[in-house]
Design a protein around this motif. Structure first.
Motif, PDB file in Angstrom:
ATOM      1  N   LYS A 118      23.448  -1.444 -37.090  1.00 40.18           N
ATOM      2  CA  LYS A 118      24.637  -1.607 -36.270  1.00 40.18           C
ATOM      3  C   LYS A 118      24.449  -1.125 -34.832  1.00 40.18           C
ATOM      4  CE  LYS A 118      29.570  -1.199 -36.578  1.00 40.18           C
ATOM      5  NZ  LYS A 118      30.568  -1.546 -37.526  1.00 40.18           N
ATOM      6  N   THR A 119      24.023   0.118 -34.639  1.00 37.86           N
ATOM      7  CA  THR A 119      23.887   0.648 -33.282  1.00 37.86           C
ATOM      8  C   THR A 119      22.416   0.773 -32.914  1.00 37.86           C
ATOM      9  OG1 THR A 119      23.832   2.962 -33.998  1.00 37.86           O
ATOM     10  CG2 THR A 119      25.998   1.994 -33.589  1.00 37.86           C
ATOM     11  N   MET A 120      22.164   0.859 -31.617  1.00 37.23           N
ATOM     12  CA  MET A 120      20.787   0.991 -31.157  1.00 37.23           C
ATOM     13  C   MET A 120      20.195   2.327 -31.601  1.00 37.23           C
ATOM     14  SD  MET A 120      18.304  -0.426 -29.710  1.00 37.23           S
ATOM     15  CE  MET A 120      16.742   0.016 -28.998  1.00 37.23           C
ATOM     16  N   ALA A 121      21.003   3.375 -31.678  1.00 40.87           N
ATOM     17  CA  ALA A 121      20.503   4.671 -32.140  1.00 40.87           C
ATOM     18  C   ALA A 121      20.019   4.572 -33.587  1.00 40.87           C
ATOM     19  CB  ALA A 121      21.585   5.737 -32.010  1.00 40.87           C
ATOM     20  N   GLU A 122      20.767   3.874 -34.437  1.00 42.96           N
ATOM     21  CA  GLU A 122      20.341   3.676 -35.835  1.00 42.96           C
ATOM     22  C   GLU A 122      19.065   2.859 -35.904  1.00 42.96           C
ATOM     23  OE1 GLU A 122      23.289   1.930 -38.345  1.00 42.96           O
ATOM     24  OE2 GLU A 122      24.798   3.416 -37.828  1.00 42.96           O
ATOM     25  N   ARG A 123      19.012   1.789 -35.125  1.00 42.94           N
ATOM     26  CA  ARG A 123      17.818   0.942 -35.128  1.00 42.94           C
ATOM     27  C   ARG A 123      16.589   1.738 -34.715  1.00 42.94           C
ATOM     28  NH1 ARG A 123      20.134  -4.019 -31.553  1.00 42.94           N
ATOM     29  NH2 ARG A 123      21.987  -4.428 -32.778  1.00 42.94           N
ATOM     30  N   LEU A 124      16.759   2.529 -33.650  1.00 43.35           N
ATOM     31  CA  LEU A 124      15.647   3.323 -33.146  1.00 43.35           C
ATOM     32  C   LEU A 124      15.215   4.388 -34.152  1.00 43.35           C
ATOM     33  CD1 LEU A 124      13.873   3.708 -30.652  1.00 43.35           C
ATOM     34  CD2 LEU A 124      15.584   5.279 -29.774  1.00 43.35           C
ATOM     35  N   ALA A 125      16.181   5.034 -34.783  1.00 44.28           N
ATOM     36  CA  ALA A 125      15.861   6.072 -35.765  1.00 44.28           C
ATOM     37  C   ALA A 125      15.082   5.489 -36.939  1.00 44.28           C
ATOM     38  CB  ALA A 125      17.138   6.745 -36.255  1.00 44.28           C
ATOM     39  N   TYR A 126      15.536   4.350 -37.462  1.00 39.20           N
ATOM     40  CA  TYR A 126      14.850   3.764 -38.607  1.00 39.20           C
ATOM     41  C   TYR A 126      13.485   3.195 -38.223  1.00 39.20           C
ATOM     42  CZ  TYR A 126      19.022   4.575 -41.311  1.00 39.20           C
ATOM     43  OH  TYR A 126      20.071   5.185 -41.950  1.00 39.20           O
ATOM     44  N   GLU A 127      13.351   2.710 -36.991  1.00 37.05           N
ATOM     45  CA  GLU A 127      12.040   2.239 -36.543  1.00 37.05           C
ATOM     46  C   GLU A 127      11.081   3.419 -36.387  1.00 37.05           C
ATOM     47  OE1 GLU A 127       9.141  -0.305 -35.938  1.00 37.05           O
ATOM     48  OE2 GLU A 127      11.182  -0.970 -36.342  1.00 37.05           O
ATOM     49  N   LEU A 128      11.584   4.553 -35.889  1.00 36.85           N
ATOM     50  CA  LEU A 128      10.741   5.752 -35.781  1.00 36.85           C
ATOM     51  C   LEU A 128      10.337   6.265 -37.160  1.00 36.85           C
ATOM     52  CD1 LEU A 128      12.560   7.598 -32.879  1.00 36.85           C
ATOM     53  CD2 LEU A 128      10.247   6.682 -32.812  1.00 36.85           C
ATOM     54  N   LEU A 129      11.270   6.224 -38.116  1.00 37.39           N
ATOM     55  CA  LEU A 129      10.931   6.629 -39.490  1.00 37.39           C
ATOM     56  C   LEU A 129       9.843   5.731 -40.066  1.00 37.39           C
ATOM     57  CD1 LEU A 129      14.338   7.515 -41.178  1.00 37.39           C
ATOM     58  CD2 LEU A 129      12.324   8.951 -41.072  1.00 37.39           C
ATOM     59  N   ASP A 130      10.019   4.421 -39.888  1.00 39.16           N
ATOM     60  CA  ASP A 130       9.011   3.489 -40.399  1.00 39.16           C
ATOM     61  C   ASP A 130       7.662   3.705 -39.719  1.00 39.16           C
ATOM     62  OD1 ASP A 130      10.765   2.398 -42.154  1.00 39.16           O
ATOM     63  OD2 ASP A 130      11.108   0.543 -41.026  1.00 39.16           O
ATOM     64  N   ALA A 131       7.682   3.926 -38.411  1.00 36.44           N
ATOM     65  CA  ALA A 131       6.427   4.106 -37.673  1.00 36.44           C
ATOM     66  C   ALA A 131       5.709   5.379 -38.109  1.00 36.44           C
ATOM     67  CB  ALA A 131       6.700   4.144 -36.179  1.00 36.44           C
ATOM     68  N   SER A 132       6.466   6.420 -38.401  1.00 39.08           N
ATOM     69  CA  SER A 132       5.826   7.664 -38.817  1.00 39.08           C
ATOM     70  C   SER A 132       5.196   7.534 -40.203  1.00 39.08           C
ATOM     71  CB  SER A 132       6.832   8.816 -38.811  1.00 39.08           C
ATOM     72  OG  SER A 132       7.795   8.639 -39.825  1.00 39.08           O
ATOM     73  N   GLU A 133       5.696   6.598 -40.999  1.00 46.56           N
ATOM     74  CA  GLU A 133       5.137   6.359 -42.332  1.00 46.56           C
ATOM     75  C   GLU A 133       4.120   5.224 -42.359  1.00 46.56           C
ATOM     76  OE1 GLU A 133       8.619   5.686 -44.631  1.00 46.56           O
ATOM     77  OE2 GLU A 133       9.293   7.765 -44.478  1.00 46.56           O
ATOM     78  N   GLY A 134       3.816   4.649 -41.179  1.00 41.34           N
ATOM     79  CA  GLY A 134       2.823   3.576 -41.123  1.00 41.34           C
ATOM     80  C   GLY A 134       3.371   2.228 -41.536  1.00 41.34           C
ATOM     81  N   ARG A 135       4.654   2.011 -41.303  1.00 39.17           N
ATOM     82  CA  ARG A 135       5.279   0.713 -41.595  1.00 39.17           C
ATOM     83  C   ARG A 135       5.984   0.232 -40.343  1.00 39.17           C
ATOM     84  NH1 ARG A 135       8.433   3.246 -46.323  1.00 39.17           N
ATOM     85  NH2 ARG A 135       9.955   3.186 -44.659  1.00 39.17           N
ATOM     86  N   GLY A 136       6.695  -0.862 -40.457  1.00 38.06           N
ATOM     87  CA  GLY A 136       7.514  -1.335 -39.358  1.00 38.06           C
ATOM     88  C   GLY A 136       6.782  -2.306 -38.453  1.00 38.06           C
ATOM     89  N   SER A 137       7.556  -2.995 -37.619  1.00 39.13           N
ATOM     90  CA  SER A 137       6.958  -4.025 -36.770  1.00 39.13           C
ATOM     91  C   SER A 137       6.188  -3.438 -35.599  1.00 39.13           C
ATOM     92  CB  SER A 137       8.032  -5.001 -36.285  1.00 39.13           C
ATOM     93  OG  SER A 137       9.063  -4.315 -35.634  1.00 39.13           O
ATOM     94  N   ALA A 138       6.532  -2.242 -35.115  1.00 34.91           N
ATOM     95  CA  ALA A 138       5.754  -1.618 -34.040  1.00 34.91           C
ATOM     96  C   ALA A 138       4.365  -1.246 -34.549  1.00 34.91           C
ATOM     97  CB  ALA A 138       6.477  -0.386 -33.506  1.00 34.91           C
ATOM     98  N   PHE A 139       4.294  -0.718 -35.753  1.00 35.64           N
ATOM     99  CA  PHE A 139       2.996  -0.385 -36.346  1.00 35.64           C
ATOM    100  C   PHE A 139       2.181  -1.654 -36.598  1.00 35.64           C
ATOM    101  CE2 PHE A 139       0.140   0.845 -39.815  1.00 35.64           C
ATOM    102  CZ  PHE A 139      -0.445   1.964 -39.251  1.00 35.64           C
ATOM    103  N   LYS A 140       2.860  -2.724 -37.012  1.00 37.21           N
ATOM    104  CA  LYS A 140       2.182  -3.999 -37.234  1.00 37.21           C
ATOM    105  C   LYS A 140       1.603  -4.534 -35.926  1.00 37.21           C
ATOM    106  CE  LYS A 140       3.020  -8.604 -39.117  1.00 37.21           C
ATOM    107  NZ  LYS A 140       2.322  -9.292 -38.052  1.00 37.21           N
TER     108      LYS A 140
END
Length: 160
Positions: A118-140
């Motif tokens: 919903k919000t950019m803060a949520e999107r950013l938080a979940y993308e940072l969580l995914d990136a720290s675990e080696g997932r997500g589109s930024a890591f890809k």
């Protein structure tokens, strides 16, 4: 960036108000659009607050997730085009530290904008969580850049 001389100094941007981190301050500046720094601060600090809630109120653990996400995304090699003769080769080169950090920030922001929360803060938080675990589109994106450099390793002798 001048073509002839190297830049002699780099402007100091300082540290952010709450956490005292230069990386968070730079990230706020990169997220900022049209000079609206308070909006950018709200987005970044909101994302860190979500990370704190995900880590059961542990502020240090949330900041560790934030910094680990950046460490996971920062690329070490990239391909640069170079014209040799009549053809253009993609030559793998090492990425300077400042460029690597700015690429990581750009990739995290663009992949967070593409998420469906919903919000950019949520999107950013979940993308940072995914990136720290080696997932997500930024890591890809980082993996794709490294794979491209590995595929063009045969042209590395053109890097002079």
């Amino acid at each position: 960036m001048p073509r002839r001389k190297a830049v002699s100094f780099k402007r100091d941007i300082g540290v952010d108000r709450i956490y005292g981190s230069g990386l968070i301050q730079k990230f706020i500046n990169v997220i900022m659009e049209r000079g609206k720094k308070n909006v950018a601060r709200g987005i970044v600090y909101g994302a860190i607050d979500i990370l704190i809630k995900k880590n059961n109120g542990d502020k240090d653990k949330a900041l560790d997730v934030f910094f680990k996400a950046f460490d996971q995304i920062i690329p070490s090699v990239e391909v640069r085009p170079r014209r040799v003769g009549g053809s253009v080769y993609q030559i793998p080169t090492e990425v300077p530290t400042d460029r690597a950090r700015s690429l990581a920030m750009r990739w995290i922001i663009s992949s967070a904008q593409g998420r469906g929360n919903k919000t950019m803060a949520e999107r950013l938080a979940y993308e940072l969580l995914d990136a720290s675990e080696g997932r997500g589109s930024a890591f890809k994106k980082k993996i794709d850049v490294h794979r491209m450099a590995e595929a063009n390793r045969a042209f590395s002798h053109y890097a002079w």
